[in-house]
Design an enzyme around this catalytic site. Structure first.
Site, PDB file in Angstrom:
ATOM      1  N   ASP A  40      -6.506 -11.881   5.805  1.00  0.00           N
ATOM      2  CA  ASP A  40      -5.750 -10.637   5.953  1.00  0.00           C
ATOM      3  C   ASP A  40      -4.334 -10.921   6.452  1.00  0.00           C
ATOM      4  OD1 ASP A  40      -5.288  -7.922   6.012  1.00  0.00           O
ATOM      5  OD2 ASP A  40      -6.934  -7.464   7.380  1.00  0.00           O
ATOM      6  N   GLU A  68      -9.464   2.646   3.918  1.00  0.00           N
ATOM      7  CA  GLU A  68      -9.184   2.469   5.345  1.00  0.00           C
ATOM      8  C   GLU A  68      -8.088   3.422   5.813  1.00  0.00           C
ATOM      9  OE1 GLU A  68      -8.000  -1.638   5.543  1.00  0.00           O
ATOM     10  OE2 GLU A  68      -5.886  -1.153   5.366  1.00  0.00           O
ATOM     11  N   GLU A 112       0.864  -1.180   0.000  1.00  0.00           N
ATOM     12  CA  GLU A 112       0.000   0.000   0.000  1.00  0.00           C
ATOM     13  C   GLU A 112       0.900   1.230   0.000  1.00  0.00           C
ATOM     14  OE1 GLU A 112      -3.758  -0.973   2.764  1.00  0.00           O
ATOM     15  OE2 GLU A 112      -1.833  -1.240   3.768  1.00  0.00           O
ATOM     16  N   GLU A 150      -6.567  -6.961  -2.104  1.00  0.00           N
ATOM     17  CA  GLU A 150      -6.253  -5.589  -1.704  1.00  0.00           C
ATOM     18  C   GLU A 150      -5.071  -5.110  -2.557  1.00  0.00           C
ATOM     19  OE1 GLU A 150      -6.003  -2.823   2.300  1.00  0.00           O
ATOM     20  OE2 GLU A 150      -5.204  -4.841   2.374  1.00  0.00           O
TER      21      GLU A 150
END
Length: 662
Positions: free
Chosen positions: A413, A468, A174, A462
């Protein structure tokens, strides 16, 4: 003798030069615009041109085996075969119901039981190594270069420091894009895929596909000040330990001096350069889908894409109820009631329903069977959150137990790695989930690389800096990122961005808030995400209470499908704005999004075809530049001859649902 020696020297020198001269092989795309060239000499180098533009300058490729053998060093070609393929691939869980797989292929068989397959498509080029050896092999390293003939600008997401761990190969995948000339790309920090290069007026996106039993590829600068990028691969983890968030991250305590150990007869992942004549063409690319392994599931009738009422982003912060909101049975029944009222397919029960490290231990705060049964009565499926560690520890028992209870899938996750061991594990999880008829959302995950075609029950990934992050990163330029990822990250496949915020803010007033989180940009920016962002399993991230207060917007979101029959890229410029249309059955959906700059665009409706249509349109309100929740809904008649003038506010958006009137 004195006269002969110089002649012998000249002869030997001439023979040496001739021996080093490369032999070139060529393959062109079906439309003739792209030419892929392979130069075989002392090394193997690939390059590509689009019309008269050099997209990829000569770039060396090779594999080094554990014993020191280099596949690609002084290769001897024993055969070169060209083939043409033009077929249709059905894609039932995708942004279109079928794709055309049309390419020209060159297969080079080398002495030593290995070779290279190279393909030229109308929208890019790709290669992969293959081997046919009996014994297991060790891959010491891989050389994958992507050189440019000029110092072009690129969009590269760098790995970030991950919970203080001194291992760049353990991270969340990310990051915002760093926009930089290639010559300024860091040599001491890795970037992860996809990466976009602006090659003059053309665009190139570096990707990989069919990643199985092999580590994922990172990129770094080829050298200080160079105009090339090179692949880097995580060494194999030989020792692991638990750490990070609540001890559920699995770290590599020690890594081997090789990247993979694997069977000697296999193909390796595709190395891809997607090529586009303009930015908008990247909004509708199928390269990863085309280059991935076909479905391994004979029956996919049970796989159900859809939308999800999700609890974590909104911190279970519902109101106007007669019970204490939180991780308890009443709260999840409330989420189910909301999902049923709006015809949403699922709810997710996120972290807190179980022991984080042992999924067999259900929290006494909830009655899981009662929740599942209640959802079944309301035609709403339940998906459970879990960490990769806890899932992998008792994989067979967890999947069989909860599938028997009626759970429809898992959101897994905290993988946070893509070394060979992790990639292997995720394929095993996908296969065993399918055996139990469970869908999967791989959160905490690297970018998709084609697993979703092999195992269509894997609905989302993801590998994106999703909404988020709005809860803790106030300085991110989110709208700019939002209109970058459709051209870059989304080329790899679906992304679990988790949109749907109903508390929207202009830049000046935005601030993080854990329990009442807000988004950057307008309400219509959020609505447009449901069309623009590809996600067969799509979240409604805000809480049911606020959605019921904003029922007009909720109705629009609820009607947008998550898989489509057709996709059309209408317009866009990376990091500025994006406009996409998608069709399901006889209804079209259009989404447009902007960065923090307000702008006026034109939406050409010629794709509608003949007939008359009614458009339900959500557009930024006249005061959306001050109050980002301001929007206006209107109903109007349209036809394929119309060109709609659309104003996007700062951080703005525009969304439409267009139905045939007759």
């Amino acid at each position: 003798m004195k006269k002969i020696a110089p002649l012998l020297f000249l002869l030997v020198t001439t023979l040496s030069i001739c021996a080093q001269k490369a032999t070139s092989y060529h393959v062109k795309s079906p439309d003739g615009k792209i030419e892929l060239t392979v130069a075989v000499g002392i090394t193997i180098k690939w390059s590509a041109m689009h019309e008269s533009d050099v997209i990829l300058a000569p770039s060396a490729i090779s594999l080094t085996l554990g014993g020191g053998e280099i596949l690609g060093s002084h290769p001897k070609i024993i055969s070169a075969k060209t083939t043409t393929v033009n077929t249709i691939i059905n894609t039932p869980v995708y942004k279109k119901k079928s794709i055309t797989d049309n390419y020209n292929q060159l297969t080079l068989q080398c002495n030593g039981n290995y070779g290279i397959i190279l393909r030229a498509y109308n929208d890019g080029v790709a290669y992969r190594f293959f081997m046919t050896r009996k014994e297991e092999i060790t891959i010491k390293s891989e050389e994958a270069n992507f050189n440019c003939n000029s110092d072009y600008d690129c969009f590269i997401p760098y790995v970030r420091d991950f919970r203080g761990i001194n291992d760049q190969f353990v991270q969340s995948f990310e990051a915002l894009y760093t926009e930089t000339p290639i010559s300024k790309v860091h040599t001491d920090t890795l970037g992860f895929l996809p990466v976009l290069i602006e090659t003059g007026s053309k665009r190139a996106v570096i990707l990989e596909a069919d990643l199985e039993e092999y580590p994922g590829m990172f990129l770094t600068a080829s050298g200080v000040g160079s105009t090339g990028l090179k692949g880097v691969f995580a060494p194999y983890p030989i020792e692991e330990y638990q750490g990070g968030y609540k001890g559920i991250n699995t770290m590599a305590g020690k890594r081997a001096d090789y990247i993979a150990r694997t069977t000697g007869t296999r193909t390796f992942p595709w190395r891809i350069v997607v090529i586009a004549a303009n930015d908008a063409a990247l909004l509708n690319n199928d390269m990863v889908q085309k280059l991935s392994a076909p479905s391994r599931l004979s029956d996919i009738s049970w796989i159900k894409p859809g939308k999800v009422s999700w609890d974590w982003w909104n911190d279970l912060n519902i109101s106007h109820v007669d019970f204490r909101a939180g991780i308890n049975t009443d709260t999840y029944k409330y989420y189910i009631d909301f999902a049923a009222a709006n015809k949403l397919e699922y709810i997710i029960i996120d972290e807190g329903w179980s022991n984080d490290l042992d999924l067999m231990e259900v929290s006494p705060k909830i009655n899981l069977k009662e929740i599942i049964d209640y959802g079944r009565q309301k035609n709403v499926g339940v998906i459970l959150w879990s960490s990769w560690y806890a899932t992998s520890q008792k994989l067979d028992g967890v999947f069989s137990k909860y599938a028997a209870m009626g759970i429809k899938g898992f959101k897994i996750d905290f993988m946070d790695r893509d070394d060979q061991e992790m990639v292997r594990s995720l394929y095993t999880i996908a296969r065993k989930a399918a055996d139990n008829k469970l869908v999967l959302d791989f959160h905490g995950m690297y970018k998709p690389t084609g697993m979703q075609r092999a195992y269509p029950n894997v609905l989302n990934f993801e590998g994106v800096k999703g909404m988020e992050n709005a809860k803790w990163t106030p300085n991110d330029d989110v709208p700019r990122y939002d209109v970058s990822i459709p051209f870059i990250r989304m080329v790899a496949g679906p992304m679990d961005y988790t949109p749907g915020a109903m508390r929207n803010s202009v830049q000046a007033y935005f601030k993080p808030n854990n329990s009442l989180p807000m988004s950057q940009g307008t309400r219509c920016h959020q609505l447009a995400m449901y069309v623009v962002f590809e996600a067969p399993l799509q979240m409604l991230a805000d809480n049911p209470t606020v959605y019921m207060k904003e029922q007009e917007c909720t109705d629009f979101i609820a009607k947008v499908p998550t898989v489509f029959d057709e996709t059309v890229a209408l317009d866009g410029k990376v990091a500025e704005y994006a406009v996409i249309a998608r069709k399901k059955d006889n209804t079209w959906y259009i989404g447009a999004m902007s960065n923090w700059d307000a702008r006026d665009i034109t939406v050409d409706l010629s794709f509608l075809g003949p007939g008359s249509f009614e458009a339900e349109i959500f557009k930024d309100g006249i005061n959306a530049d001050r109050d980002a929740t301001d929007y206006k809904k209107e109903i109007t008649r349209v036809s394929s001859g119309d060109k709609l003038a659309v104003h996007l506010s700062n951080g703005g958006g525009w969304a439409a649902r267009i139905s045939r009137t007759n």
